[in-house]
Design a protein around this motif. Structure first.
Motif, mmCIF file in Angstrom:
data_model
loop_
_atom_site.group_PDB
_atom_site.id
_atom_site.type_symbol
_atom_site.label_atom_id
_atom_site.label_comp_id
_atom_site.label_asym_id
_atom_site.label_seq_id
_atom_site.Cartn_x
_atom_site.Cartn_y
_atom_site.Cartn_z
ATOM 1 N N GLY A 172 0.785 -1.227 0.000
ATOM 2 C CA GLY A 172 0.000 0.000 0.000
ATOM 3 C C GLY A 172 0.813 1.270 0.000
ATOM 4 O O GLY A 172 0.673 2.126 -0.886
ATOM 5 N N ASP A 177 -3.938 4.207 3.642
ATOM 6 C CA ASP A 177 -4.462 5.011 2.534
ATOM 7 C C ASP A 177 -3.503 4.940 1.351
ATOM 8 O O ASP A 177 -3.216 5.944 0.696
ATOM 9 C CB ASP A 177 -4.699 6.463 2.963
ATOM 10 N N GLN A 212 -2.073 2.432 -2.126
ATOM 11 C CA GLN A 212 -2.510 2.278 -3.512
ATOM 12 C C GLN A 212 -3.795 1.460 -3.661
ATOM 13 O O GLN A 212 -4.484 1.572 -4.668
ATOM 14 C CB GLN A 212 -1.398 1.611 -4.328
ATOM 15 N N GLY A 213 -4.110 0.607 -2.683
ATOM 16 C CA GLY A 213 -5.362 -0.134 -2.741
ATOM 17 C C GLY A 213 -5.292 -1.366 -3.622
ATOM 18 O O GLY A 213 -4.236 -1.780 -4.099
ATOM 19 N N ALA A 272 -11.930 -2.518 0.605
ATOM 20 C CA ALA A 272 -11.319 -1.269 0.146
ATOM 21 C C ALA A 272 -11.603 -0.145 1.134
ATOM 22 O O ALA A 272 -12.690 -0.058 1.702
ATOM 23 C CB ALA A 272 -11.858 -0.910 -1.233
ATOM 24 N N ASN A 273 -10.601 0.690 1.358
ATOM 25 C CA ASN A 273 -10.762 1.865 2.211
ATOM 26 C C ASN A 273 -11.188 3.039 1.338
ATOM 27 O O ASN A 273 -10.810 3.146 0.177
ATOM 28 C CB ASN A 273 -9.444 2.178 2.924
ATOM 29 N N GLU A 328 -9.128 5.807 -0.580
ATOM 30 C CA GLU A 328 -8.111 4.945 -1.168
ATOM 31 C C GLU A 328 -7.475 4.106 -0.069
ATOM 32 O O GLU A 328 -7.516 4.446 1.117
ATOM 33 C CB GLU A 328 -7.038 5.775 -1.883
ATOM 34 N N GLY A 329 -6.860 2.983 -0.494
ATOM 35 C CA GLY A 329 -6.225 2.100 0.475
ATOM 36 C C GLY A 329 -7.041 0.856 0.755
ATOM 37 O O GLY A 329 -8.007 0.534 0.066
ATOM 38 N N VAL A 330 -6.652 0.162 1.813
ATOM 39 C CA VAL A 330 -7.261 -1.114 2.189
ATOM 40 C C VAL A 330 -7.474 -1.148 3.693
ATOM 41 O O VAL A 330 -6.658 -0.597 4.450
ATOM 42 C CB VAL A 330 -6.373 -2.310 1.752
#
Length: 420
Positions: free
Chosen positions: A330, A358, A360-361, A394-395, A398-400
């Motif tokens: 990420g 937050d 690259q996802g 998914a966050n 953006e992100g996970v």
């Protein structure tokens, strides 16, 4: 032998009395007075058929049971069978067994009352009947058998009461035999239930052995993780510390301090298989503090976990796996870096630990193989079964976000200190 002779004599006496009554009635009846001695001849033939049929029954029962007594010779068989399962499971096993019997025509089962009733066509053990309706044993009652079975709940067991009998009144037992068919049914059900219990136990033993093997494999993987302790991370950290000793000694000292803390919490413990959330947080914090020195302003860390949750048990290295995924897949590939959040909350009897980034996802290239998350899920299943889970979503924007949900179990007093 004496019991067998008594059984045959009882049938013969019953038929003699019946035939004597019929002959007396016929003797006083006008139409039959002129055909003497035909009734006596018919009565004698009937007695011969009764005796031969009784001895055939006697011989067949001896072949089936291996011995002869009043219980095995009887047309009505009763069995009491104890099944080592709770009543519902015992009933399902009994119902399936009765339905699989040959010659079954009707089955009525009531799970609430734990009762099964069945009608069975009675086979002719000697092939097609030659005498047909001339056989005196076919004159009274039906040519079918019936089964009645109930399950009585007990303390972890189901007690089966089984009755196999002809579909006719008990008084007909004085005049007819069932050729051992109900004895066969009772023995068949008893054997089938014993086989099903053995098969269930064998499957349970195989499942237990497989679970033990899976746990050993999971422990071996964990030991491998401990042994490896991310070699590239160690090499890079030591190289960075070596560089900083010449340019920024204070930073080098901080980095080595965090590395010592990380290694201390990464050593395997022979005393217990579970760590605590507090210990896993210290390991993750030390790891992220080292990366903050290396990445500088590109990495931010925020930990929001109530102190009351730090004693909750957690399998070791799970939180670390989620944190490493957030960094590797990420934030490190992202030019501007980002933030890692570690959040903890209690929800009833469960505790949720979430690692959010937050970065690259999911859509980024080089998102990893997923082996780490697969191992986490397998270990959760082995340790907690269905009471634990891992959710990765998914966050936004953006992100996970990866969330571990585990039972809220407290570590034993002193367990945390023993690992310090």
């Amino acid at each position: 032998m004496i019991k067998g002779i008594f059984f045959v004599a009882r049938l013969v006496i019953a038929w003699l009395l019946a035939l004597f009554f019929i002959l007396v009635v016929m003797g006083h009846s006008g139409p039959f007075r002129n055909i003497q001695p035909l009734p006596e001849i018919i009565a004698f033939a009937v007695l011969v058929l009764v005796v031969t049929g009784a001895f055939s029954h006697l011989r067949r029962v001896r072949l089936i049971a291996g011995h002869v007594n009043l219980d095995t010779l009887g047309n009505r068989q009763r069995r009491q069978i104890e099944l080592p399962f709770e009543a519902g499971e015992a009933f399902d096993m009994l119902d399936a067994t009765i339905r699989e019997l040959p010659y079954t025509e009707e089955v009525e089962s009531a799970r609430d009352s734990l009762q099964v009733r069945s009608k069975m066509r009675r086979p002719n053990p000697y092939g097609r009947a030659v005498l047909g309706w001339l056989n005196p044993f076919s004159w009274l009652g039906s040519r079918r058998n019936q089964i009645f079975a109930t399950v009585t709940p007990g303390d972890g067991i189901g007690s089966v009461m089984l009755v196999c009998e002809p579909e006719s009144g008990a008084w007909t037992d004085w005049f007819r035999v069932d050729d051992g068919s109900n004895l066969v049914n009772a023995e068949a059900i008893s054997r089938a239930l014993a086989r099903r219990v053995t098969e269930r136990r064998r499957r349970e033993q195989q499942a237990a052995a497989q679970t033990a093997t899976d746990k050993e494999l999971a422990q071996a993987r964990l030991n491998l993780l401990y042994a490896q302790v991310e070699p590239h991370f160690l090499y890079n950290t030591l190289a960075s510390a070596q560089y900083l000793t010449r340019s920024e000694p204070a930073q080098a000292d901080r980095m080595l301090g965090h590395l010592i803390q990380y290694l201390r919490h990464s050593l395997p413990s022979a005393e217990e298989t579970l760590s605590t959330l507090g210990e896993e947080l210290e390991r993750a914090r030390a790891y992220l503090e080292i990366l903050k020195i290396r990445m500088g302003a590109r990495l931010e860390l925020k930990i929001e976990v109530p102190d009351a949750l730090r004693a909750i048990t957690l399998p070791p290295m799970m939180l670390q796996t989620l944190v490493e995924n957030a960094i590797k897949h990420g934030l490190e590939p992202k030019p501007g870096g980002g933030t890692v959040w570690i959040l903890g909350r209690r929800d009833g009897d469960s505790v949720a630990i979430t690692v959010v980034d937050d970065g690259q996802g999911f859509g980024a290239a080089g998102g990893g193989t997923g082996i780490g998350l697969k191992n986490v899920r397998e270990r959760l299943q082995l340790v907690y079964g269905p009471r634990a889970s891992l959710a990765v979503v998914a966050n936004v924007p953006e992100g996970v976000a990866a969330t571990l949900t585990v039972p809220a179990q407290q570590a034993a007093p002193g367990a945390t200190e023993s690992r310090s």
